[in-house]
Design an enzyme around this catalytic site. Structure first.
Site, PDB file in Angstrom:
ATOM      1  CD  GLU A 173      -3.105  -1.070   2.146  1.00 11.16           C
ATOM      2  OE1 GLU A 173      -3.043  -0.232   3.055  1.00 11.16           O
ATOM      3  OE2 GLU A 173      -4.051  -1.870   2.028  1.00 11.16           O
ATOM      4  CD  GLU A 292      -3.683  -5.981   3.257  1.00 15.50           C
ATOM      5  OE1 GLU A 292      -4.558  -5.277   3.812  1.00 15.50           O
ATOM      6  OE2 GLU A 292      -2.476  -5.732   3.298  1.00 15.50           O
TER       7      GLU A 292
HETATM    8  O1  AHR Z   1      -4.992  -5.742   7.175  1.00 15.99           O
HETATM    9  C1  AHR Z   1      -4.922  -4.592   7.942  1.00 15.99           C
HETATM   10  C2  AHR Z   1      -4.253  -3.447   7.194  1.00 15.99           C
HETATM   11  O2  AHR Z   1      -5.089  -3.049   6.146  1.00 15.99           O
HETATM   12  C3  AHR Z   1      -2.953  -3.781   6.515  1.00 15.99           C
HETATM   13  O3  AHR Z   1      -1.856  -3.661   7.358  1.00 15.99           O
HETATM   14  C4  AHR Z   1      -2.882  -2.766   5.416  1.00 15.99           C
HETATM   15  O4  AHR Z   1      -2.165  -3.241   4.314  1.00 15.99           O
HETATM   16  C5  AHR Z   1      -4.343  -2.477   5.101  1.00 15.99           C
HETATM   17  O5  AHR Z   1      -4.584  -1.118   5.044  1.00 15.99           O
END
Ligand code: AHR
Length: 508
Positions: A173, A292
């Site tokens: 990110e 994610e």
């Molecule tokens: O999964 C929780 C957080 O969400 C992670 O660290 C990040 O990559 C995302 O914003």
């Protein structure tokens, strides 16, 4: 009663479903690792300090890959802190989650855990406070057989064989201002390119994943993907997507519409990647890694994101999942299957405790959250070619979508065994009569059939009622030749595993 019809033909194939879409994510966030996967002294812990109950549930969940160590955490992580004798590893302030990181679980513990769980490791490098040289050295430590400083260090740490990690995320990110050492697309593109070069020169078989946007609503979405891939096109195999669904308005239809947003997001990122390919007149296709994804909105208060005093294993992001969350997770799984031609990796975020499919008490039991069930069923039963379904059903208005389908469905055909698994989410408040024309795929018998249904959308699994939200045998389905039919309860997730008729009992 709603009516819905599906047509599936064995020759109309989207793509073979990559097993890597059943991946999960484990970040040093904090009880995901400490009190989750790793808890020396727990009654079920093994000699490595891994909780046996969590390992067992991870196997049942059916995860195929595990992404580690972050997430936001990786952007401040120095991999050297987590290797070598545990007694001499430093404790550090973790600026991602404002806790104290003890470094008792590092690269070698992660790989050992993956081997025990029989999952493929997916590692992320630090492109926040770190950079290409640190990534090159980590690659040498992990993947080079020996005879060099970092590979010999691994051997000295007790790991003679290389870890042979194939999947690597180039940072996390990096478009987000919350990230440690956030970068512009140009800064990230340049740094990631140099990291990708030295990583691949160190270990030629690796598969590299560029950071896409943190989420689709980022103001830089689109432009970010284009510019990053313009730098990295020749050097990566994947670009990442992250999506967390929420139900802040407490409206099930609006909540469901997040699944349709995921659909759009996948299509848009693929289109941008193909635009970069077109500019180069290249036949190469960049694949998507949804590394994610999950529901996450309840455990998002300031108190859920950080606790004062730099604690060691605080409870952060410990979202308790309910039945409606499980429906949305089921819908997302169907969407992933139906994009099997482009989505070749995905990680539910996360595995344990912090927005986890598994919940534990430190020193106590572990149990399955509601979202555990659709994931485990999809991982176990979706094997083979995803078929391009023709779907006829009613629609509803939700979010940006004036006519979102009430039925979300996917069908996966295993050409070896002839089995077909159907996954169906009824998003209607009414029962739905479903008929599926399976053409020459049949004749079939129903081998397994399940429904996930609860009268209370907010029902949850807890330590004391761990099976409150669990799948039960489906009561209303059957096959006649190549025609399958079922009645789907209102707001329900349904799975039907069909086997060639000669090998199984008749439908019921
Ligand atoms: O999964 C929780 C957080 O969400 C992670 O660290 C990040 O990559 C995302 O914003």
């Amino acid at each position: 009663m709603q009516q819905a019809r599906l047509i599936a033909d064995r020759d109309f194939i989207i793509a073979s479903l990559d097993r890597r879409v059943s991946g999960a994510f484990a970040e040093h966030l904090v009880r995901c690792i400490f009190g989750g996967m790793y808890e020396p002294g727990h009654p079920t812990a093994d000699a490595d300090g891994f909780r046996g109950d969590v390992l067992q549930l991870a196997k049942e969940l059916g995860i195929t890959t595990l992404r580690w160590p972050g997430g936001n955490f990786v952007s401040g992580y120095n991999w050297r802190d987590g290797v070598g004798p545990k007694a001499s590893r430093p404790s550090r302030l973790d600026l991602a989650w404002f806790s104290t990181e003890p470094n008792q679980f590092g690269t070698n513990e992660f790989i050992t855990w993956c081997r025990k769980a029989r999952v493929e490791p997916m590692m992320a490098i630090n492109l926040g406070s770190g950079g290409p040289d640190e990534a090159r050295q980590l690659m040498e430590y992990c993947n080079h057989p020996g005879g060099t400083e970092h590979s010999d260090l691994r051997i000295a740490h007790g790991y003679r064989e290389p870890h042979d990690v194939k999947l690597w995320c180039l940072g996390n990110e990096m478009d987000g201002p919350w990230q440690i050492c956030h970068k512009t697309a140009q800064e990230y593109g340049r740094t990631a390119l140099e990291a990708a070069k030295v990583m691949r020169w160190t270990s030629s078989e690796v598969r590299l994943i560029a950071c896409g946007s943190s989420y689709r609503e980022m103001p830089t979405f689109g432009a970010w993907e284009y510019e990053v891939l313009d730098h990295l096109f020749d050097h990566v195999e994947f670009i990442s997507l992250h999506q967390y669904f929420h139900n802040r308005s407490n409206d099930i239809n609006a909540f469901f519409s997040h699944i349709d947003k995921l659909e759009s997001y996948i299509t848009e990122v693929a289109a941008i990647a193909d635009a970069v390919a077109a500019k180069r007149r290249s036949p190469k296709r960049i694949m998507l890694s949804l590394d994610e994804w999950n529901v996450w909105y309840k455990a998002r208060t300031p108190d859920d994101l950080a606790k004062p005093g730099w604690p060691r294993a605080p409870k952060l992001l410990e979202e308790v999942y309910n039945f409606e969350d499980a429906l949305v997770v089921g819908g997302a799984l169907i969407t992933l299957m139906n994009h099997a031609d482009r989505v070749k990796a995905a990680c539910i975020a996360q595995l344990v405790n912090a927005i986890g499919a598994i919940m534990t008490e430190t020193g106590g039991p572990a149990w399955r959250q509601a979202i555990f069930h659709p994931f485990a069923q999809a991982s176990r039963l979706a094997r083979g070619n995803v078929l391009r379904l023709v779907t006829e059903c009613g629609t509803f208005a939700a979010g940006d979508h004036s006519a979102a389908p009430l039925l979300l469905a996917s069908a996966v055909h295993d050409p070896e065994s002839g089995a077909v698994s159907l996954f169906a989410l009824n998003r209607s408040q009414e029962p739905m009569a479903l008929s599926a024309d399976l053409r020459e795929l049949g004749p079939f018998a129903v081998a397994e059939c399940f429904e996930l249904k609860h009268a209370d959308l907010k029902a949850v699994n807890t330590r004391d009622r761990p099976d409150e939200v669990s799948p039960v045998r489906h009561g209303h389905c059957g096959v006649k030749g190549g025609e399958f039919s079922a009645v789907l309860k209102p707001l329900s997730w349904n799975v039907f595993a069909l086997k060639p008729a000669e090998f199984g009992p008749r439908g019921h």
